[in-house]
Design a protein around this motif. Sequence first.
Motif, PDB file in Angstrom:
ATOM      1  N   LEU A  81      77.754  43.760 -27.255  1.00 47.40           N
ATOM      2  CA  LEU A  81      77.453  42.418 -27.763  1.00 47.40           C
ATOM      3  C   LEU A  81      75.961  42.131 -27.731  1.00 47.40           C
ATOM      4  O   LEU A  81      75.476  41.241 -28.432  1.00 47.40           O
ATOM      5  N   ALA A  82      75.233  42.876 -26.904  1.00 46.06           N
ATOM      6  CA  ALA A  82      73.804  42.621 -26.729  1.00 46.06           C
ATOM      7  C   ALA A  82      72.935  43.363 -27.735  1.00 46.06           C
ATOM      8  O   ALA A  82      71.759  43.035 -27.892  1.00 46.06           O
ATOM      9  N   ARG A  83      73.486  44.351 -28.396  1.00 40.01           N
ATOM     10  CA  ARG A  83      72.679  45.182 -29.288  1.00 40.01           C
ATOM     11  C   ARG A  83      72.145  44.372 -30.458  1.00 40.01           C
ATOM     12  O   ARG A  83      72.892  43.703 -31.160  1.00 40.01           O
ATOM     13  N   HIS A  84      70.817  44.488 -30.666  1.00 41.02           N
ATOM     14  CA  HIS A  84      70.172  43.765 -31.764  1.00 41.02           C
ATOM     15  C   HIS A  84      68.866  44.458 -32.120  1.00 41.02           C
ATOM     16  O   HIS A  84      68.015  44.650 -31.262  1.00 41.02           O
ATOM     17  N   LYS A  85      68.738  44.859 -33.365  1.00 40.83           N
ATOM     18  CA  LYS A  85      67.520  45.520 -33.852  1.00 40.83           C
ATOM     19  C   LYS A  85      67.195  46.752 -33.008  1.00 40.83           C
ATOM     20  O   LYS A  85      66.047  46.988 -32.640  1.00 40.83           O
ATOM     21  N   TYR A  86      68.217  47.528 -32.686  1.00 40.45           N
ATOM     22  CA  TYR A  86      68.054  48.726 -31.852  1.00 40.45           C
ATOM     23  C   TYR A  86      68.533  49.926 -32.651  1.00 40.45           C
ATOM     24  O   TYR A  86      69.739  50.122 -32.825  1.00 40.45           O
ATOM     25  N   ALA A  87      67.591  50.732 -33.132  1.00 42.65           N
ATOM     26  CA  ALA A  87      67.918  51.848 -34.024  1.00 42.65           C
ATOM     27  C   ALA A  87      68.588  52.986 -33.264  1.00 42.65           C
ATOM     28  O   ALA A  87      68.365  53.179 -32.066  1.00 42.65           O
ATOM     29  N   GLU A  88      69.392  53.757 -33.976  1.00 44.72           N
ATOM     30  CA  GLU A  88      70.063  54.904 -33.368  1.00 44.72           C
ATOM     31  C   GLU A  88      69.057  55.966 -32.928  1.00 44.72           C
ATOM     32  O   GLU A  88      69.281  56.660 -31.933  1.00 44.72           O
ATOM     33  N   ASP A  89      67.955  56.103 -33.655  1.00 47.76           N
ATOM     34  CA  ASP A  89      66.922  57.063 -33.253  1.00 47.76           C
ATOM     35  C   ASP A  89      66.317  56.686 -31.908  1.00 47.76           C
ATOM     36  O   ASP A  89      66.017  57.565 -31.084  1.00 47.76           O
ATOM     37  N   CYS A  90      66.136  55.401 -31.676  1.00 51.06           N
ATOM     38  CA  CYS A  90      65.601  54.940 -30.384  1.00 51.06           C
ATOM     39  C   CYS A  90      66.597  55.205 -29.264  1.00 51.06           C
ATOM     40  O   CYS A  90      66.220  55.633 -28.165  1.00 51.06           O
ATOM     41  N   GLU A  91      67.852  54.973 -29.531  1.00 56.11           N
ATOM     42  CA  GLU A  91      68.898  55.236 -28.536  1.00 56.11           C
ATOM     43  C   GLU A  91      68.931  56.713 -28.163  1.00 56.11           C
ATOM     44  O   GLU A  91      69.017  57.069 -26.981  1.00 56.11           O
ATOM     45  N   ALA A  92      68.833  57.583 -29.169  1.00 49.10           N
ATOM     46  CA  ALA A  92      68.844  59.027 -28.909  1.00 49.10           C
ATOM     47  C   ALA A  92      67.595  59.462 -28.153  1.00 49.10           C
ATOM     48  O   ALA A  92      67.659  60.329 -27.269  1.00 49.10           O
ATOM     49  N   ALA A  93      66.455  58.863 -28.465  1.00 54.84           N
ATOM     50  CA  ALA A  93      65.207  59.213 -27.785  1.00 54.84           C
ATOM     51  C   ALA A  93      65.255  58.830 -26.309  1.00 54.84           C
ATOM     52  O   ALA A  93      64.748  59.562 -25.444  1.00 54.84           O
ATOM     53  N   ILE A  94      65.855  57.696 -25.999  1.00 57.97           N
ATOM     54  CA  ILE A  94      65.998  57.274 -24.603  1.00 57.97           C
ATOM     55  C   ILE A  94      66.885  58.261 -23.847  1.00 57.97           C
ATOM     56  O   ILE A  94      66.572  58.677 -22.716  1.00 57.97           O
ATOM     57  N   ASN A  95      67.993  58.673 -24.441  1.00 59.87           N
ATOM     58  CA  ASN A  95      68.883  59.640 -23.782  1.00 59.87           C
ATOM     59  C   ASN A  95      68.192  60.979 -23.558  1.00 59.87           C
ATOM     60  O   ASN A  95      68.393  61.631 -22.531  1.00 59.87           O
ATOM     61  N   GLU A  96      67.380  61.390 -24.511  1.00 57.00           N
ATOM     62  CA  GLU A  96      66.646  62.644 -24.348  1.00 57.00           C
ATOM     63  C   GLU A  96      65.651  62.547 -23.205  1.00 57.00           C
ATOM     64  O   GLU A  96      65.505  63.479 -22.401  1.00 57.00           O
ATOM     65  N   GLN A  97      64.968  61.403 -23.088  1.00 61.13           N
ATOM     66  CA  GLN A  97      63.995  61.235 -22.018  1.00 61.13           C
ATOM     67  C   GLN A  97      64.668  61.153 -20.655  1.00 61.13           C
ATOM     68  O   GLN A  97      64.117  61.612 -19.652  1.00 61.13           O
ATOM     69  N   ILE A  98      65.861  60.583 -20.609  1.00 61.12           N
ATOM     70  CA  ILE A  98      66.630  60.576 -19.358  1.00 61.12           C
ATOM     71  C   ILE A  98      66.880  62.005 -18.892  1.00 61.12           C
ATOM     72  O   ILE A  98      66.740  62.335 -17.708  1.00 61.12           O
ATOM     73  N   ASN A  99      67.233  62.878 -19.827  1.00 57.39           N
ATOM     74  CA  ASN A  99      67.475  64.277 -19.497  1.00 57.39           C
ATOM     75  C   ASN A  99      66.199  64.962 -19.022  1.00 57.39           C
ATOM     76  O   ASN A  99      66.230  65.777 -18.087  1.00 57.39           O
ATOM     77  N   VAL A 100      65.076  64.652 -19.647  1.00 53.14           N
ATOM     78  CA  VAL A 100      63.782  65.216 -19.228  1.00 53.14           C
ATOM     79  C   VAL A 100      63.479  64.819 -17.783  1.00 53.14           C
ATOM     80  O   VAL A 100      63.108  65.664 -16.946  1.00 53.14           O
ATOM     81  N   GLU A 101      63.647  63.541 -17.469  1.00 52.42           N
ATOM     82  CA  GLU A 101      63.332  63.052 -16.121  1.00 52.42           C
ATOM     83  C   GLU A 101      64.232  63.698 -15.070  1.00 52.42           C
ATOM     84  O   GLU A 101      63.769  64.060 -13.978  1.00 52.42           O
ATOM     85  N   TYR A 102      65.501  63.865 -15.385  1.00 46.53           N
ATOM     86  CA  TYR A 102      66.415  64.486 -14.435  1.00 46.53           C
ATOM     87  C   TYR A 102      66.099  65.967 -14.236  1.00 46.53           C
ATOM     88  O   TYR A 102      66.196  66.485 -13.118  1.00 46.53           O
ATOM     89  N   ASN A 103      65.722  66.657 -15.306  1.00 47.78           N
ATOM     90  CA  ASN A 103      65.363  68.068 -15.178  1.00 47.78           C
ATOM     91  C   ASN A 103      64.107  68.248 -14.335  1.00 47.78           C
ATOM     92  O   ASN A 103      64.036  69.149 -13.489  1.00 47.78           O
ATOM     93  N   VAL A 104      63.110  67.408 -14.556  1.00 48.12           N
ATOM     94  CA  VAL A 104      61.887  67.483 -13.761  1.00 48.12           C
ATOM     95  C   VAL A 104      62.191  67.159 -12.296  1.00 48.12           C
ATOM     96  O   VAL A 104      61.679  67.811 -11.373  1.00 48.12           O
TER      97      VAL A 104
END
Length: 258
Positions: A81-104
Amino acid sequence: MLLRASTSLSLLPPPSEEKKPSLTASSSLLRLRRRTGFGPAVAMAGRNEANPRPITGVVFQPFEELKNELSLVPASNDNSLARHKYAEDCEAAINEQINVEYNVSYVYHAMFAYFDRDNVALKGLAKFCKESSEEEREHAEKLMKYQNKRGGRVKLQTILMPANEFDHHEKGDALSAMELALSLEKLTHEKLLNMHNVAQQSKDVQMVDFIETEFLGEQVEAIKKISAYVAQLRRVGKGHGVWHFNQMLLHEEEVVAA
């Protein structure tokens, strides 16, 4: 002799001929005309009532504009219900960065386990690696909270197994591990810049501000700090100087507090 006043000689103008206040371009009279019912308020300006001119940008039609926004509210609770003006590319980029942080974080944790061994016993380096691992994990959790805030879905990915040995026959384990740490921080910085670029291309101003405020400045400071550690370890070599460097890391907070 009586004098009777003639209507033709009246000094008062007839009611229909009373002068009305004129509008000039300089007076910029602003009239507010409201429609009946629930219609919007429209600000008008003009030379007379018969020919009003609307002022551009002042017209506000809340109920008409809300029709478009209400269509964006999902009827099912399965969608955010909170999603607004949030692109799918941005969502995917956040998930990728989460993986980077966990790997480091995982690599730093492996380095902590190495320096904490009884036959290595460099407690200062172990402390530094443990704190770095926890910091990267905090970054991952911060990104996860942001993903939820924007209405995205957190999708955790595979974490690669890091190396367990960090000794190097020429450099030694301390310098080898610290150079690896510097490489990790620079890689993280590159990934952050990639995520920042995705946010800019999607014109997501809020996400751009989040990355700049919460990550980029801190990441540059980390690169500078570890670069100094690498330079110091290259000076002291593999011998007794490593022990002094280890003691510096072990008591670094005490020195700063003093």
